[in-house]
Design an enzyme around this catalytic site. Structure first.
Site, mmCIF file in Angstrom:
data_model
loop_
_atom_site.group_PDB
_atom_site.id
_atom_site.type_symbol
_atom_site.label_atom_id
_atom_site.label_comp_id
_atom_site.label_asym_id
_atom_site.label_seq_id
_atom_site.Cartn_x
_atom_site.Cartn_y
_atom_site.Cartn_z
ATOM 1 N N ASN A 183 3.389 4.461 -9.629
ATOM 2 C CA ASN A 183 2.393 4.324 -8.591
ATOM 3 C C ASN A 183 2.220 5.514 -7.758
ATOM 4 O O ASN A 183 2.970 5.795 -6.949
ATOM 5 C CB ASN A 183 3.120 3.008 -7.731
ATOM 6 C CG ASN A 183 2.228 2.796 -6.580
ATOM 7 O OD1 ASN A 183 0.906 3.147 -6.510
ATOM 8 N ND2 ASN A 183 2.679 2.167 -5.624
ATOM 9 N N TRP A 184 1.061 6.210 -7.867
ATOM 10 C CA TRP A 184 0.816 7.407 -7.230
ATOM 11 C C TRP A 184 0.521 7.344 -5.541
ATOM 12 O O TRP A 184 0.502 8.345 -5.030
ATOM 13 C CB TRP A 184 -0.444 8.235 -7.940
ATOM 14 C CG TRP A 184 0.325 8.909 -9.043
ATOM 15 C CD1 TRP A 184 1.264 8.951 -9.731
ATOM 16 C CD2 TRP A 184 -0.892 9.461 -10.086
ATOM 17 N NE1 TRP A 184 1.315 9.722 -10.867
ATOM 18 C CE2 TRP A 184 -0.063 9.994 -11.247
ATOM 19 C CE3 TRP A 184 -2.307 9.688 -10.002
ATOM 20 C CZ2 TRP A 184 -0.612 10.670 -12.457
ATOM 21 C CZ3 TRP A 184 -2.704 10.566 -11.069
ATOM 22 C CH2 TRP A 184 -2.043 11.102 -12.355
ATOM 23 N N LYS A 185 0.191 6.028 -5.324
ATOM 24 C CA LYS A 185 -0.200 5.783 -3.892
ATOM 25 C C LYS A 185 -1.432 6.798 -3.809
ATOM 26 O O LYS A 185 -2.206 7.116 -4.573
ATOM 27 C CB LYS A 185 0.952 5.747 -2.953
ATOM 28 C CG LYS A 185 2.150 5.009 -3.370
ATOM 29 C CD LYS A 185 3.026 4.943 -2.445
ATOM 30 C CE LYS A 185 4.230 4.343 -2.709
ATOM 31 N NZ LYS A 185 5.146 3.694 -1.792
ATOM 32 N N HIS A 193 0.780 -4.889 -3.350
ATOM 33 C CA HIS A 193 1.702 -4.015 -2.710
ATOM 34 C C HIS A 193 1.917 -4.102 -1.381
ATOM 35 O O HIS A 193 1.086 -4.685 -0.666
ATOM 36 C CB HIS A 193 1.092 -2.555 -3.438
ATOM 37 C CG HIS A 193 2.230 -1.498 -2.934
ATOM 38 N ND1 HIS A 193 2.592 -1.210 -1.639
ATOM 39 C CD2 HIS A 193 3.179 -0.864 -4.022
ATOM 40 C CE1 HIS A 193 3.759 -0.468 -1.981
ATOM 41 N NE2 HIS A 193 4.048 -0.172 -3.397
ATOM 42 N N GLU A 239 2.248 -2.440 0.938
ATOM 43 C CA GLU A 239 1.349 -1.578 2.002
ATOM 44 C C GLU A 239 0.160 -2.023 2.015
ATOM 45 O O GLU A 239 -0.319 -1.819 3.072
ATOM 46 C CB GLU A 239 1.450 -0.128 1.287
ATOM 47 C CG GLU A 239 2.608 0.702 1.532
ATOM 48 C CD GLU A 239 3.107 1.796 0.257
ATOM 49 O OE1 GLU A 239 2.158 2.222 -0.262
ATOM 50 O OE2 GLU A 239 4.201 2.168 0.231
ATOM 51 N N GLU A 273 9.895 -5.581 -4.789
ATOM 52 C CA GLU A 273 10.130 -4.335 -3.988
ATOM 53 C C GLU A 273 10.464 -4.619 -2.451
ATOM 54 O O GLU A 273 9.555 -5.049 -1.898
ATOM 55 C CB GLU A 273 8.695 -3.396 -4.153
ATOM 56 C CG GLU A 273 8.111 -3.157 -5.487
ATOM 57 C CD GLU A 273 7.480 -1.623 -5.302
ATOM 58 O OE1 GLU A 273 7.608 -0.868 -5.898
ATOM 59 O OE2 GLU A 273 6.339 -1.861 -4.435
ATOM 60 N N GLY A 331 10.300 4.172 -0.535
ATOM 61 C CA GLY A 331 10.034 5.359 0.072
ATOM 62 C C GLY A 331 11.047 5.813 1.231
ATOM 63 O O GLY A 331 11.047 6.980 1.900
ATOM 64 N N SER A 340 12.357 3.276 -4.330
ATOM 65 C CA SER A 340 13.377 4.561 -4.152
ATOM 66 C C SER A 340 14.311 4.610 -5.841
ATOM 67 O O SER A 340 15.365 5.121 -5.724
ATOM 68 C CB SER A 340 14.493 4.605 -3.366
ATOM 69 O OG SER A 340 13.878 4.732 -2.049
ATOM 70 N N GLY A 388 7.115 4.964 -7.155
ATOM 71 C CA GLY A 388 6.113 5.870 -6.460
ATOM 72 C C GLY A 388 6.629 7.039 -6.444
ATOM 73 O O GLY A 388 6.216 7.867 -7.153
ATOM 74 N N GLY A 389 7.253 7.569 -5.314
ATOM 75 C CA GLY A 389 7.344 9.216 -5.226
ATOM 76 C C GLY A 389 8.073 9.851 -6.475
ATOM 77 O O GLY A 389 7.467 10.881 -6.904
HETATM 78 P P1 PGA Z 1 9.011 4.607 -3.930
HETATM 79 O O1 PGA Z 1 7.879 3.760 -3.889
HETATM 80 O O2 PGA Z 1 9.319 4.544 -5.714
HETATM 81 O O3 PGA Z 1 8.489 5.813 -3.572
HETATM 82 O O4 PGA Z 1 9.999 4.057 -3.139
HETATM 83 C C1 PGA Z 1 7.779 2.532 -4.902
HETATM 84 C C2 PGA Z 1 6.469 1.729 -4.609
HETATM 85 O O5 PGA Z 1 6.204 1.485 -3.537
HETATM 86 O O6 PGA Z 1 5.832 0.966 -5.544
#
Ligand code: PGA
Length: 252
Positions: free
Chosen positions: A11-13, A97, A99, A169, A175, A214, A235-236
């Site tokens: 997930n590149w966000k 998600h 966010e 999640e 993150g 994470s 994500g990251g």
């Molecule tokens: P993260 O994000 O791996 O950077 O913690 C995961 C996500 O929000 O899908």
């Protein structure tokens, strides 16, 4: 026990220009070309999807979006429809998600509609659920997450439900560098499967449940070893092709 095919989804966000997306796509392909035992997905911003279509449509890497609107077309300024995602060669779409639930105020009702619409149009929804820190500390995580799953998936037929991917999640792990312990993640993912069994008993063993928060190449193997965890939403650690490829290899 059903034989569930694992998924590693990035997930590149809100990261990567079209050039950066192209560089990533060109770089990752040869690094994972021998990976045939799990599904790989890259969920990019809308503006990079046409690049991924050009570079990855013919590859073994699936293309995903990070959101969509719950209507086919219409006067919804600024929104993107499932038809537009299909046009960009997407096969997956992240829905709900945390966010988006937090910053865009998406509620369970809207998320349920999005899941249903994605399935109607042949996209695989990756439905995200997860508790925040105060719920976790108050011992309310499992009840909250099971409630989200129920509200977001309740109206689906068994045939629809079978195609859904759920990503657990915990918000406090996204993150932050803090991962849920693999036992805690397993416990919640098992609870998600039990909830799905309550909606439709026959499909619960087939549904793929991912962990996200994470996830890194150093902890993926332990996460994947849990019986009810079938992959990860990353994500990251999905932004760098070298690192993401390493994570994918460590997941196998
Ligand atoms: P993260 O994000 O791996 O950077 O913690 C995961 C996500 O929000 O899908």
């Amino acid at each position: 026990m059903a034989n569930r095919r694992p998924i590693i989804a990035g997930n590149w966000k809100m990261y990567k220009t079209s050039q950066e997306a192209r560089d990533f796509a060109l770089s990752i392909q040869e690094k994972v070309e021998d990976v045939t035992d799990l599904d790989m997905v890259v969920c990019a911003p809308f503006t990079a999807l046409h690049i991924l279509k050009e570079e990855l449509e013919e590859s073994i890497i699936h293309i995903g979006a990070q959101n969509m609107y719950h209507e086919e077309a219409g006067a919804y300024t600024g929104e993107i429809s499932p038809m537009m995602l299909l046009d960009m060669a997407c096969t997956y779409v992240i829905i709900g998600h945390s966010e988006r639930r937090e910053h865009m105020k998406e509620n369970d009702e809207i998320i349920a509609k999005k899941v249903k619409m994605a399935l109607d149009k042949g996209l695989v929804p990756i439905l995200c659920v997860g508790e925040n820190l105060s719920m976790r500390e108050g011992g309310k995580a499992i009840g909250f997450v099971r409630g989200q799953v129920e509200k977001n998936l309740m109206d689906l037929t068994p045939t629809e439900l079978r195609k859904v991917v759920v990503a657990y999640e915990p918000i406090w792990a996204i993150g932050t560098g803090k991962t849920a312990s693999s036992q805690d993640a397993q416990e919640i993912c098992a609870g998600i499967r039990t909830t799905i069994a309550g909606i439709s008993g026959t499909v619960a063993q087939e549904i793929r449940i991912l962990y996200g928060g994470s996830v890194k190449s150093s902890n993926i193997a332990e996460i994947m070893a849990q019986p009810d965890i079938d992959g990860a939403l990353v994500g990251g650690a999905s932004l760098d092709p070298q690192g993401f490829a390493e994570l994918i290899h460590n997941a196998r």
